[in-house]
Write an enzyme that holds these catalytic residues in place. Sequence first.
Site, PDB file in Angstrom:
ATOM      1  N   ASP A  46       1.550  -2.449   2.205  1.00  0.00           N
ATOM      2  CA  ASP A  46       1.329  -1.706   3.451  1.00  0.00           C
ATOM      3  C   ASP A  46      -0.154  -1.747   3.816  1.00  0.00           C
ATOM      4  OD1 ASP A  46       1.176   0.329   5.497  1.00  0.00           O
ATOM      5  OD2 ASP A  46       3.098   1.076   4.752  1.00  0.00           O
ATOM      6  N   SER A  87       4.031   1.854  10.379  1.00  0.00           N
ATOM      7  CA  SER A  87       4.801   1.285   9.269  1.00  0.00           C
ATOM      8  C   SER A  87       6.308   1.391   9.488  1.00  0.00           C
ATOM      9  CB  SER A  87       4.427   1.978   7.961  1.00  0.00           C
ATOM     10  OG  SER A  87       3.077   1.741   7.687  1.00  0.00           O
ATOM     11  N   HIS A 271      -6.826   3.920   5.709  1.00  0.00           N
ATOM     12  CA  HIS A 271      -6.966   5.132   6.528  1.00  0.00           C
ATOM     13  C   HIS A 271      -8.189   5.944   6.089  1.00  0.00           C
ATOM     14  CE1 HIS A 271      -3.325   5.035   8.979  1.00  0.00           C
ATOM     15  NE2 HIS A 271      -2.635   4.642   7.916  1.00  0.00           N
TER      16      HIS A 271
END
Length: 373
Positions: A46, A87, A271
């Site tokens: 991810d 996502s 992030h």
Amino acid sequence: MFRNTACSLLLALILGSCITPDVSPSPSHNLQPNRKAKNIILLIGDGMGLTQITAGLYSYNNQLELERFPVIGLHKSYSSDNLVTDSAAGATAFACGIKTYNGAIAVDSDSLAVQTILEEAESKGLATGLVATSTIVHATPASFIAHASKRSYYEEIAADFLDTEIDLFIGGGKKYFDRRETDDRNIYTELEAKGYIMSDYFQQKLIDLDVDYTKNFGYLTADNDPLPVRQGRDYLQPASALAMSFLDTHDAENKGFFLMVEGAQIDWGGHANDSDYIITEVLDFDKVIGDALDFAQKDRETLVIVTADHETGGFAINPGSTMEKIEPGFTSDYHTAALIPVFAYGPGAELFAGIYENTAIHNKMRLAIGFKK
Ligand code: MG
Ligand code: ZN
């Protein structure tokens, strides 16, 4: 100089016309795999864009298991309502082959459920599994097994685990199964009643478990989000190794398996604009990539695909960086829209060369495993 260039150009033209390419340049939806795959291992990092991979590579003595892949492609990650995907829409593209809105879990733009490749594999008698370093109800794994109009419906997603016959799942989020706020159900005990061997980190470490390969198996690694690997999380590699051997032998009919493993926290490092977080998660995930390639090299019937849903952070390796120490830069604390690399090995791998939509990964997997003629 000019003559050399002209000569090599001419040589390339002559050679090019003599060699029959493995991959036809015609539209990829017309391609057929050279050889059919029996198993698929889909590895999703991810938020793992090219810079995340590059940072992991240079931080690890200029070597990654990823370098073993013979076929590399690029996918376009945008969703139906945003050039920058999340996502949920990103994983739904892989799982269902549709572009949908950000936040959608295996539903289309009208919030209608669309069959996932994991559900299709189940319906065809294959063994199936999900392993993640997030909660198992988080957007990426959820998009393979659940259907929800919003990714935050974690308890609804947990209940959907009862709707398939998924053979193995390992990830965090125990509280969404056994201490629910939206109803009084206990999905953990409902799964046990359905025949699952359920266990969790609070009872026994995964590596200490003697897993019964003949029963379906669920293991919850944390109450909510699992720890970052640099804070002691240690299950991704053993869980993935267990998943491969379990799914390979679980089905008496031996029809093959579909396994998705997610390195979820590469995204969380992005992030947080924390390059050390990103790098440690990439390197943890890369070990699983090596194990999957070892399995596929031995097995010879397994297609391994590594990709990401999107890039996170607008991560850059700035001037002044060395292989020993990266000078990171970030343009965002959210995802970006850069093209995303796809790595493939095994039967059908050749389908994954080129540049295509993220939804094409779904079609290519189905072609490779023979779900689609
Ligand atoms: Mg994820
Ligand atoms: Zn993210």
